[in-house]
Design a protein around this motif. Structure first.
Motif, PDB file in Angstrom:
ATOM      1  N   GLY A 204      43.851 119.222   1.458  1.00 51.83           N
ATOM      2  CA  GLY A 204      42.680 119.953   0.992  1.00 51.83           C
ATOM      3  C   GLY A 204      42.284 121.068   1.945  1.00 51.83           C
ATOM      4  O   GLY A 204      42.429 120.943   3.161  1.00 51.83           O
ATOM      5  N   GLU A 205      41.792 122.145   1.378  1.00 44.61           N
ATOM      6  CA  GLU A 205      41.447 123.305   2.186  1.00 44.61           C
ATOM      7  C   GLU A 205      40.311 123.027   3.161  1.00 44.61           C
ATOM      8  O   GLU A 205      40.338 123.475   4.303  1.00 44.61           O
ATOM      9  N   ASP A 206      39.312 122.256   2.727  1.00 44.71           N
ATOM     10  CA  ASP A 206      38.188 121.953   3.622  1.00 44.71           C
ATOM     11  C   ASP A 206      38.644 121.180   4.853  1.00 44.71           C
ATOM     12  O   ASP A 206      38.195 121.445   5.969  1.00 44.71           O
ATOM     13  N   ALA A 207      39.560 120.236   4.659  1.00 41.85           N
ATOM     14  CA  ALA A 207      40.061 119.435   5.782  1.00 41.85           C
ATOM     15  C   ALA A 207      40.847 120.295   6.755  1.00 41.85           C
ATOM     16  O   ALA A 207      40.680 120.201   7.978  1.00 41.85           O
ATOM     17  N   VAL A 208      41.712 121.158   6.239  1.00 43.66           N
ATOM     18  CA  VAL A 208      42.531 122.017   7.098  1.00 43.66           C
ATOM     19  C   VAL A 208      41.650 123.022   7.838  1.00 43.66           C
ATOM     20  O   VAL A 208      41.804 123.231   9.043  1.00 43.66           O
ATOM     21  N   LYS A 209      40.704 123.611   7.142  1.00 41.93           N
ATOM     22  CA  LYS A 209      39.805 124.585   7.769  1.00 41.93           C
ATOM     23  C   LYS A 209      38.997 123.929   8.887  1.00 41.93           C
ATOM     24  O   LYS A 209      38.886 124.472   9.993  1.00 41.93           O
ATOM     25  N   ALA A 210      38.448 122.749   8.622  1.00 42.74           N
ATOM     26  CA  ALA A 210      37.661 122.038   9.640  1.00 42.74           C
ATOM     27  C   ALA A 210      38.520 121.637  10.830  1.00 42.74           C
ATOM     28  O   ALA A 210      38.105 121.778  11.980  1.00 42.74           O
ATOM     29  N   ALA A 211      39.727 121.157  10.569  1.00 41.40           N
ATOM     30  CA  ALA A 211      40.624 120.743  11.655  1.00 41.40           C
ATOM     31  C   ALA A 211      41.021 121.935  12.515  1.00 41.40           C
ATOM     32  O   ALA A 211      41.009 121.859  13.748  1.00 41.40           O
ATOM     33  N   LEU A 212      41.367 123.038  11.882  1.00 49.86           N
ATOM     34  CA  LEU A 212      41.757 124.237  12.616  1.00 49.86           C
ATOM     35  C   LEU A 212      40.607 124.750  13.471  1.00 49.86           C
ATOM     36  O   LEU A 212      40.776 125.060  14.644  1.00 49.86           O
ATOM     37  N   ARG A 213      39.418 124.793  12.894  1.00 48.96           N
ATOM     38  CA  ARG A 213      38.233 125.250  13.625  1.00 48.96           C
ATOM     39  C   ARG A 213      37.931 124.330  14.808  1.00 48.96           C
ATOM     40  O   ARG A 213      37.687 124.784  15.918  1.00 48.96           O
ATOM     41  N   ASP A 214      37.969 123.021  14.581  1.00 45.98           N
ATOM     42  CA  ASP A 214      37.675 122.072  15.656  1.00 45.98           C
ATOM     43  C   ASP A 214      38.707 122.141  16.774  1.00 45.98           C
ATOM     44  O   ASP A 214      38.354 122.098  17.957  1.00 45.98           O
ATOM     45  N   LEU A 215      39.981 122.242  16.425  1.00 47.63           N
ATOM     46  CA  LEU A 215      41.023 122.348  17.457  1.00 47.63           C
ATOM     47  C   LEU A 215      40.815 123.595  18.306  1.00 47.63           C
ATOM     48  O   LEU A 215      40.907 123.549  19.531  1.00 47.63           O
TER      49      LEU A 215
END
Length: 96
Positions: A73-84
């Motif tokens: 899902g896009e929300d999960a990938v976006k959040a993970a990328l931002r957090d990393l």
């Protein structure tokens, strides 16, 4: 870590971390940080932005993240990328 994360966040984060580990063998950390920033800027904030730094990282993210978005899902990938990005580079004063 205790705040609500999108479904698929942990898996997406693990996959992105795995991809970034491979990049550390051929790129230095500032180039990777620049690439994540450039990709995030274009993908989520300004679709007309043309990346001018971290080309190797941008290429990897453009190639691999569409598959991860499809899986988690896009929300999960976006959040993970931002957090990393924020966890690794906030000490330098950079955040997304």
């Amino acid at each position: 870590m205790y705040e609500d994360k999108p479904v698929g966040y942990e898996a997406a984060r693990w996959m992105i971390e795995t991809e970034l580990k491979g990049l550390y063998k051929i790129c230095n950390p500032p180039e990777i940080a620049a690439g994540i920033y450039e990709y995030y800027l274009r993908a989520y904030l300004n679709p007309n932005h043309i990346p001018h730094r971290g080309e190797t990282t941008v290429d990897m993210l453009e190639t691999h993240l569409p598959y991860l978005i499809k899986c988690y899902g896009e929300d999960a990938v976006k959040a993970a990328l931002r957090d990393l990005y924020n966890e690794r580079f906030a000490r330098e004063g950079r955040t997304l």
